[in-house]
Design a protein around this motif. Structure first.
Motif, PDB file in Angstrom:
ATOM      1  N   PRO A  20      82.763  87.456  54.117  1.00 18.43           N
ATOM      2  CA  PRO A  20      81.697  87.301  55.108  1.00 18.43           C
ATOM      3  C   PRO A  20      81.012  88.616  55.488  1.00 18.43           C
ATOM      4  N   LEU A  21      81.604  89.739  55.131  1.00 23.01           N
ATOM      5  CA  LEU A  21      81.000  91.037  55.467  1.00 23.01           C
ATOM      6  C   LEU A  21      80.205  91.553  54.277  1.00 23.01           C
ATOM      7  N   ARG A  22      78.991  91.974  54.536  1.00 30.26           N
ATOM      8  CA  ARG A  22      78.156  92.516  53.460  1.00 30.26           C
ATOM      9  C   ARG A  22      77.484  93.780  53.937  1.00 30.26           C
ATOM     10  N   PHE A  23      77.198  94.679  53.021  1.00 33.91           N
ATOM     11  CA  PHE A  23      76.415  95.859  53.338  1.00 33.91           C
ATOM     12  C   PHE A  23      75.252  95.895  52.368  1.00 33.91           C
ATOM     13  N   ALA A  24      74.195  96.489  52.779  1.00 35.43           N
ATOM     14  CA  ALA A  24      72.968  96.612  51.983  1.00 35.43           C
ATOM     15  C   ALA A  24      72.400  95.231  51.645  1.00 35.43           C
ATOM     16  N   LYS A  26      73.287  91.257  49.177  1.00 34.74           N
ATOM     17  CA  LYS A  26      74.267  90.356  48.570  1.00 34.74           C
ATOM     18  C   LYS A  26      74.954  90.933  47.335  1.00 34.74           C
ATOM     19  N   TRP A  27      74.224  91.705  46.533  1.00 37.87           N
ATOM     20  CA  TRP A  27      74.746  92.163  45.247  1.00 37.87           C
ATOM     21  C   TRP A  27      75.262  93.597  45.263  1.00 37.87           C
ATOM     22  N   ALA A  28      75.092  94.318  46.345  1.00 36.10           N
ATOM     23  CA  ALA A  28      75.410  95.751  46.395  1.00 36.10           C
ATOM     24  C   ALA A  28      76.842  96.061  45.974  1.00 36.10           C
ATOM     25  N   GLY A  29      77.796  95.321  46.493  1.00 38.35           N
ATOM     26  CA  GLY A  29      79.198  95.584  46.150  1.00 38.35           C
ATOM     27  C   GLY A  29      79.465  95.438  44.670  1.00 38.35           C
ATOM     28  N   MET A  30      78.873  94.413  44.062  1.00 38.53           N
ATOM     29  CA  MET A  30      79.068  94.199  42.627  1.00 38.53           C
ATOM     30  C   MET A  30      78.404  95.309  41.809  1.00 38.53           C
ATOM     31  N   VAL A  31      77.236  95.752  42.236  1.00 37.83           N
ATOM     32  CA  VAL A  31      76.554  96.849  41.538  1.00 37.83           C
ATOM     33  C   VAL A  31      77.420  98.100  41.601  1.00 37.83           C
ATOM     34  N   SER A  43      70.017  97.371  31.632  1.00 34.51           N
ATOM     35  CA  SER A  43      70.431  96.311  30.708  1.00 34.51           C
ATOM     36  C   SER A  43      71.952  96.162  30.663  1.00 34.51           C
ATOM     37  N   GLU A  44      72.681  97.246  30.850  1.00 30.75           N
ATOM     38  CA  GLU A  44      74.144  97.162  30.890  1.00 30.75           C
ATOM     39  C   GLU A  44      74.607  96.436  32.155  1.00 30.75           C
ATOM     40  N   LEU A  45      73.938  96.713  33.269  1.00 36.75           N
ATOM     41  CA  LEU A  45      74.295  96.062  34.527  1.00 36.75           C
ATOM     42  C   LEU A  45      74.045  94.554  34.452  1.00 36.75           C
ATOM     43  N   ARG A  46      73.048  94.170  33.683  1.00 40.30           N
ATOM     44  CA  ARG A  46      72.698  92.743  33.562  1.00 40.30           C
ATOM     45  C   ARG A  46      73.792  91.927  32.872  1.00 40.30           C
ATOM     46  N   VAL A  47      74.682  92.579  32.111  1.00 41.13           N
ATOM     47  CA  VAL A  47      75.722  91.836  31.388  1.00 41.13           C
ATOM     48  C   VAL A  47      76.670  91.131  32.367  1.00 41.13           C
ATOM     49  N   PRO A  48      77.396  91.850  33.240  1.00 46.64           N
ATOM     50  CA  PRO A  48      78.265  91.124  34.168  1.00 46.64           C
ATOM     51  C   PRO A  48      77.498  90.487  35.330  1.00 46.64           C
ATOM     52  N   LEU A  49      76.294  90.967  35.590  1.00 43.79           N
ATOM     53  CA  LEU A  49      75.489  90.438  36.694  1.00 43.79           C
ATOM     54  C   LEU A  49      74.415  89.485  36.174  1.00 43.79           C
ATOM     55  N   ARG A  50      74.746  88.734  35.146  1.00 47.93           N
ATOM     56  CA  ARG A  50      73.768  87.869  34.476  1.00 47.93           C
ATOM     57  C   ARG A  50      73.202  86.772  35.368  1.00 47.93           C
ATOM     58  N   THR A  51      73.910  86.431  36.440  1.00 50.05           N
ATOM     59  CA  THR A  51      73.398  85.393  37.332  1.00 50.05           C
ATOM     60  C   THR A  51      72.421  85.947  38.368  1.00 50.05           C
ATOM     61  N   VAL A  52      72.280  87.259  38.411  1.00 49.56           N
ATOM     62  CA  VAL A  52      71.366  87.914  39.349  1.00 49.56           C
ATOM     63  C   VAL A  52      70.011  88.054  38.663  1.00 49.56           C
ATOM     64  N   SER A  53      68.937  87.672  39.332  1.00 53.62           N
ATOM     65  CA  SER A  53      67.617  87.833  38.724  1.00 53.62           C
ATOM     66  C   SER A  53      67.304  89.325  38.590  1.00 53.62           C
ATOM     67  N   GLN A  55      64.640  90.775  39.376  1.00 45.36           N
ATOM     68  CA  GLN A  55      63.971  91.185  40.610  1.00 45.36           C
ATOM     69  C   GLN A  55      64.991  91.511  41.705  1.00 45.36           C
ATOM     70  N   SER A  56      66.013  90.689  41.858  1.00 44.67           N
ATOM     71  CA  SER A  56      67.039  90.929  42.879  1.00 44.67           C
ATOM     72  C   SER A  56      67.877  92.160  42.541  1.00 44.67           C
ATOM     73  N   LEU A  57      68.199  92.337  41.260  1.00 49.04           N
ATOM     74  CA  LEU A  57      68.966  93.514  40.845  1.00 49.04           C
ATOM     75  C   LEU A  57      68.168  94.791  41.089  1.00 49.04           C
ATOM     76  N   THR A  58      66.882  94.749  40.766  1.00 48.59           N
ATOM     77  CA  THR A  58      66.013  95.906  41.014  1.00 48.59           C
ATOM     78  C   THR A  58      65.963  96.227  42.505  1.00 48.59           C
ATOM     79  N   ALA A  59      65.812  95.205  43.324  1.00 46.68           N
ATOM     80  CA  ALA A  59      65.767  95.410  44.780  1.00 46.68           C
ATOM     81  C   ALA A  59      67.083  95.995  45.282  1.00 46.68           C
ATOM     82  N   SER A  60      68.196  95.496  44.769  1.00 44.21           N
ATOM     83  CA  SER A  60      69.509  95.999  45.177  1.00 44.21           C
ATOM     84  C   SER A  60      69.663  97.473  44.793  1.00 44.21           C
TER      85      SER A  60
END
Length: 124
Positions: A20-24, A26-31, A43-53, A55-60
């Motif tokens: 329930p705790l997040r910083f920055a 939704k995806w910041a911790g995973m990044v 492109s490497e980050l997109r492999v395990p984060l394939r469910t993240v658009s 646009q959302s990855l760029t914003a994160s």
């Protein structure tokens, strides 16, 4: 060169989505976890984060840069080569994320029960 990221690094039922705790954002911790062992290209980050658009990855990534947790480096050359890496400040988040993941694992069943009860209450 760091080892390639595991496409299944984040289990679809990973407790990280329950914490329930997040910083920055939704995806910041995973990044941050993806950058733990060295710089990575988008492109490497997109492999395990394939469910993240994209646009959302760029914003994160931009939010993490803004907060001083991630550095973006553009390498000169005929081809555009951009890498993202944790800053020293960003590395201080690793034990925090590890503690949150451990907490989520320990309380997994309680979190699922609470979410299920909430969903049931909303539909009743």
């Amino acid at each position: 060169m760091p080892t390639p990221l595991d496409p299944d690094m984040f289990d679809p039922v990973c407790p990280s989505t329950l914490i329930p705790l997040r910083f920055a954002d939704k995806w910041a911790g995973m990044v941050i976890r993806c950058l733990e062992h060295g710089p990575r290209r988008f492109s490497e980050l997109r492999v395990p984060l394939r469910t993240v658009s994209a646009q959302s990855l760029t914003a994160s990534l931009k939010n993490l840069q803004r907060d001083g947790l991630v550095a973006r480096t553009e390498r000169p050359g005929p081809e555009r080569h951009v890498e993202y890496a944790l800053t020293p400040l960003g590395r201080t988040m690793l034990p925090v994320i590890e503690a949150l993941c451990a907490w989520g694992t320990e309380h997994w069943d309680e979190l699922l029960d609470a979410r299920e009860a909430s969903a049931t209450a909303r539909t009743a």
